[in-house]
Design a protein around this motif. Structure first.
Motif, short mmCIF file in Angstrom:
data_model
loop_
_atom_site.label_atom_id
_atom_site.label_comp_id
_atom_site.label_asym_id
_atom_site.label_seq_id
_atom_site.Cartn_x
_atom_site.Cartn_y
_atom_site.Cartn_z
N LYS A 221 0.82 -1.21 0.00
CA LYS A 221 0.00 0.00 0.00
C LYS A 221 0.86 1.26 0.00
CE LYS A 221 -4.19 -1.83 2.19
NZ LYS A 221 -5.09 -1.73 3.35
N MET A 222 1.95 1.24 0.76
CA MET A 222 2.81 2.42 0.80
C MET A 222 3.50 2.64 -0.54
SD MET A 222 5.79 3.48 3.52
CE MET A 222 4.59 4.12 4.68
N LEU A 223 3.91 1.56 -1.19
CA LEU A 223 4.56 1.68 -2.50
C LEU A 223 3.59 2.21 -3.54
CD1 LEU A 223 6.64 -1.63 -2.50
CD2 LEU A 223 7.54 0.68 -2.35
N LYS A 224 2.29 1.93 -3.34
CA LYS A 224 1.27 2.42 -4.26
C LYS A 224 0.68 3.76 -3.81
CE LYS A 224 -0.23 -2.13 -5.94
NZ LYS A 224 -1.38 -3.07 -6.03
N ILE A 225 1.27 4.35 -2.77
CA ILE A 225 0.82 5.63 -2.19
C ILE A 225 -0.61 5.51 -1.66
CG2 ILE A 225 0.94 8.13 -2.49
CD1 ILE A 225 3.48 6.73 -3.27
N GLN A 226 -1.02 4.32 -1.27
CA GLN A 226 -2.34 4.14 -0.66
C GLN A 226 -2.26 4.28 0.86
OE1 GLN A 226 -3.61 0.30 -2.04
NE2 GLN A 226 -4.05 1.01 -4.11
N GLN A 227 -1.05 4.15 1.42
CA GLN A 227 -0.85 4.33 2.86
C GLN A 227 0.40 5.17 3.04
OE1 GLN A 227 -1.00 0.93 5.68
NE2 GLN A 227 1.02 1.58 6.34
N PRO A 228 0.23 6.49 3.22
CA PRO A 228 1.38 7.37 3.28
C PRO A 228 2.10 7.38 4.63
CG PRO A 228 -0.65 8.64 3.50
CD PRO A 228 -1.05 7.21 3.26
N ILE A 248 9.47 2.72 6.67
CA ILE A 248 8.97 3.46 5.51
C ILE A 248 9.64 2.86 4.27
CG2 ILE A 248 8.90 5.68 4.31
CD1 ILE A 248 9.00 7.04 7.01
N VAL A 249 8.87 2.63 3.20
CA VAL A 249 9.43 2.12 1.95
C VAL A 249 8.95 3.00 0.80
CG1 VAL A 249 9.70 -0.27 2.68
CG2 VAL A 249 7.54 0.45 1.70
N ILE A 250 9.84 3.19 -0.18
CA ILE A 250 9.48 3.94 -1.39
C ILE A 250 10.12 3.25 -2.59
CG2 ILE A 250 9.23 6.17 -0.25
CD1 ILE A 250 11.99 6.92 -1.34
N PRO A 251 9.48 3.32 -3.77
CA PRO A 251 10.08 2.73 -4.97
C PRO A 251 11.17 3.65 -5.51
CG PRO A 251 7.97 3.71 -5.52
CD PRO A 251 8.13 3.85 -4.03
N ARG A 406 2.89 13.86 -5.29
CA ARG A 406 2.94 14.57 -6.57
C ARG A 406 3.86 13.87 -7.56
NH1 ARG A 406 0.86 18.78 -8.64
NH2 ARG A 406 1.83 19.80 -10.44
N MET A 407 4.99 13.38 -7.06
CA MET A 407 5.92 12.68 -7.93
C MET A 407 5.30 11.40 -8.51
SD MET A 407 9.45 13.10 -5.75
CE MET A 407 10.35 11.99 -6.81
N ALA A 408 4.41 10.78 -7.72
CA ALA A 408 3.79 9.54 -8.18
C ALA A 408 2.80 9.77 -9.31
CB ALA A 408 3.09 8.85 -7.00
N TYR A 409 2.21 10.96 -9.38
CA TYR A 409 1.14 11.22 -10.35
C TYR A 409 1.51 12.24 -11.40
CZ TYR A 409 -2.16 8.53 -7.56
OH TYR A 409 -2.82 7.51 -6.91
N HIS A 410 2.75 12.75 -11.39
CA HIS A 410 3.13 13.76 -12.37
C HIS A 410 4.49 13.43 -12.99
CE1 HIS A 410 -0.02 15.99 -10.27
NE2 HIS A 410 -0.07 16.79 -11.32
N ASP A 411 4.64 13.82 -14.23
CA ASP A 411 5.89 13.64 -14.95
C ASP A 411 6.91 14.64 -14.41
OD1 ASP A 411 7.24 14.88 -17.92
OD2 ASP A 411 7.64 12.86 -17.18
N LEU A 421 -2.06 9.10 -13.44
CA LEU A 421 -3.10 10.11 -13.19
C LEU A 421 -4.04 10.22 -14.39
CD1 LEU A 421 -4.34 12.24 -11.41
CD2 LEU A 421 -2.62 13.87 -12.19
N PHE A 422 -3.51 10.10 -15.60
CA PHE A 422 -4.35 10.16 -16.80
C PHE A 422 -5.38 9.02 -16.77
CE2 PHE A 422 -5.19 11.58 -21.09
CZ PHE A 422 -5.71 10.45 -21.72
N ASN A 423 -4.93 7.81 -16.41
CA ASN A 423 -5.85 6.68 -16.35
C ASN A 423 -6.94 6.90 -15.30
OD1 ASN A 423 -4.32 5.49 -18.29
ND2 ASN A 423 -3.39 3.94 -16.98
N ASP A 424 -6.55 7.45 -14.15
CA ASP A 424 -7.53 7.72 -13.10
C ASP A 424 -8.60 8.70 -13.59
OD1 ASP A 424 -5.31 7.63 -10.19
OD2 ASP A 424 -6.29 6.05 -11.34
N ARG A 425 -8.17 9.78 -14.21
CA ARG A 425 -9.12 10.79 -14.70
C ARG A 425 -9.99 10.22 -15.82
NH1 ARG A 425 -5.65 16.49 -14.71
NH2 ARG A 425 -5.31 16.56 -12.45
N LEU A 426 -9.38 9.39 -16.67
CA LEU A 426 -10.16 8.80 -17.75
C LEU A 426 -11.26 7.89 -17.19
CD1 LEU A 426 -9.12 7.66 -21.18
CD2 LEU A 426 -10.22 5.95 -19.75
N ASN A 427 -10.94 7.13 -16.14
CA ASN A 427 -11.95 6.26 -15.54
C ASN A 427 -13.12 7.06 -14.98
OD1 ASN A 427 -10.60 3.87 -16.12
ND2 ASN A 427 -9.41 3.93 -14.23
#
Length: 574
Positions: A221-228, A248-251, A406-411, A421-427
């Motif tokens: 969850k933390m790697l997917k930014i679901q649990q910060p 704490i873990v990060i990719p 922000r880094m996870a969802y932006h170039d 983020l594009f896929n999320d908004r498209l859904n």
């Protein structure tokens, strides 16, 4: 590195056994300026990266940056072998000439090559460099187009960060495929294993068996930014000792591969302190003064009646000022109201609030994020007499979480939404379109001949161009539209709630027209065009994969027809 060779191509041979191309004199060398033309040669000369051309192993032309990087004159490098700018050996012990010879041969066989290692200046001063080799055929001759970048500072930074990790007071490790690849001394000290014992060991081997499933779930969850927030569990040391740990873990990308960076924080003392608090009212007050987290007690009117030193530091007041202070004095009206509601809930239900975030205002007027717990205090008769809880300064963590999110969802280059983020908004748009029976469009925008600019002028100019393109495209869209960079020179647009297919074509036409204006970057005037493919929901697809595929097909049809235009997928059949 791929070492395949094609026997029908020229190859770089040692000086003792020159190939025909190597024995050519200066008069027979390829005239690069004549082949590139004046305009491109001017760009080549002023590029920020060192660029040179090889025929065989001889340098036939180079730009000014090459002379500066190798500290030589044109006479010292033109029509001379690249061997003179190589140290005897590379860091891995390999022979430099043999290594470069293999790279050149592979590039001449048609496969672009990348070399990262040591080069030498004319004065035998060695430096770190990254070199790309790309084969070209000009007037029937095979030559190599080479771009060199000095990465000495980059290598120093890598060593610096490595030294920071080694000297850190926090346990730091790197995982690949769930196994330890790097562990710092503090981590080794904490778990009791040496580096040799840990490298290759599964990270779950030192986690308490009862906590492994929870740790695995929370890490994902933390790697997917679901649990910060960090998570806690028990570690089993080599000696069998059980220690409470916060992790704490990060990719990350390390040595070109996706890996996991984690850190261990020893919270064993804090856990023991919390247990002591539950067991003894008299003992806990002395312990509280020695823990890192803040502890506080409030009366039923919200006034501070007790706090430890850590709590005092969080709020920034001295003991005399903080004693008796009401919550309204260090919170704004809205936050104070939130705390009152929380207090009423805990008072009414008797159930503690384990974690809640608030914003306080310190004595210096600076706002700060804290995390508190809140529980009801009762006297021996069971009557409520106030509240108590723990307080933790999470201001730095909140800022870090916001940055990571922000880094996870932006170039990182253009600051545009990325694929995720594009896929999320498209859904979201697709769900609304299905409910309301509406249309929306997806556009694939691909820059024409971007690689030529990137290869000839260097990646710095290429990056600036991508940023400028992103800025220009954003200025053409509505606030409700989404522009994302999908990678390389590929952008995607999401146009929600269009009335008819032609609405998307109007936007595409504006984009194509906007590229008629040149881009001015570092005194370069660059002309670039775009090919655009359009797919409309639900006519051209009812899910993202179908829409992207059909937009791609339409875009490549534009490429086939000469670029610099747009094409709707539904019109391909016409």
């Amino acid at each position: 590195m791929n070492n395949r060779k094609r026997t029908d191509q020229p190859s770089y041979q040692p000086e003792g056994n020159p190939s025909p191309s190597q024995s050519a004199n200066t008069d027979n060398l390829i005239n690069i300026k004549e082949l590139l033309g004046t305009n491109f040669y001017t760009l080549f000369e002023s590029a920020s990266d060192a660029i040179f051309f090889l025929e065989g192993d001889k340098v036939v032309d180079c730009n000014k940056k090459t002379l500066e990087m190798f500290s030589c004159s044109r006479e010292q490098i033109i029509n001379h072998s690249l061997d003179q700018y190589l140290p005897p050996r590379q860091p891995d012990g390999s022979d430099s000439r043999e290594k470069i010879r293999q790279v050149i041969n592979d590039a001449l066989s048609g496969e672009s090559q990348y070399f990262e290692g040591k080069l030498a200046q004319a004065g035998n001063i060695v430096f770190d460099a990254a070199v790309s080799f790309n084969g070209l055929e000009l007037k029937g001759k095979k030559i190599l187009h080479c771009i060199v970048r000095d990465i000495t500072e980059h290598e120093r930074e890598k060593e610096f960060y490595k030294s920071l990790a080694i000297s850190s007071l926090v346990g730091i490790y790197i995982l690949r495929d769930g196994k330890f690849r790097f562990v710092n001394p503090k981590f080794q000290e904490y778990v009791g294993y040496s580096a040799n014992e840990l490298i290759g060991m599964s990270s779950m081997d030192i986690v308490h068996p009862e906590d492994r499933e929870t740790v695995r779930e929370k890490a994902v969850k933390m790697l997917k930014i679901q649990q910060p927030v960090p998570y806690e569990f028990r570690t089993i040391t080599k000696s069998g000792q059980i220690k409470w740990t916060m992790e704490i873990v990060i990719p990350i990308v390390f040595d070109g591969q996706r890996e996991i960076l984690g850190n261990y924080v020893d919270i064993h003392d804090r856990k023991m302190a919390e247990e002591a608090l539950r067991n003894s009212e008299e003992r806990y007050r002395s312990i509280l003064e020695n823990i890192e987290d803040g502890y506080y007690e409030l009366d039923l009117k919200g006034r501070m009646t007790f706090f430890n030193e850590s709590c005092r530091k969080i709020f920034g007041y001295n003991r005399e000022e903080l004693k008796g202070m009401k919550h309204r004095q260090f919170m704004d009206k809205e936050t104070a109201g939130k705390l009152i509601q929380l207090g009423r809930q805990v008072y009414r239900t008797g159930q503690p609030e384990k974690r809640s975030d608030f914003e306080i205002v310190g004595k210096d007027g600076v706002k700060k994020q804290i995390e508190i717990s809140l529980s009801l205090m009762k006297n021996l008769a069971g009557k409520p007499i106030g509240f108590r809880g723990m307080a933790r300064d999470i201001d730095d963590r909140k800022k870090a979480e916001a940055t990571i999110l922000r880094m996870a969802y932006h170039d990182t280059l253009t600051d545009l939404p990325n694929r995720l983020l594009f896929n999320d908004r498209l859904n979201v748009v697709m769900s609304a379109a299905k409910r309301n029976n509406r249309k929306f469009a997806v556009m694939m925008v691909d820059l024409d001949r971007f690689k030529l600019i990137n290869d000839s002028l260097g990646h710095d100019i290429g990056d600036l161009l991508l940023q400028a393109v992103g800025t220009r495209l954003r200025g053409l869209l509505r606030k409700s539209d989404t522009l994302a960079r999908m990678g390389g020179d590929e952008f995607m647009l999401l146009l929600p709630e269009i009335n008819q297919n032609k609405d998307a074509e109007i936007v595409a036409r504006k984009i194509v027209k906007s590229f008629q204006d040149s881009f001015i970057l570092k005194n370069y005037e660059l002309k670039v065009t775009a090919s655009i493919g359009i797919a409309v929901y639900p006519d051209d697809g009812e899910d993202f994969d179908a829409l992207k595929k059909n937009a791609d097909i339409a875009m490549y049809k534009v490429k086939e027809k000469g670029r610099d235009n747009f094409q709707s997928y539904d019109s391909l059949a016409e």
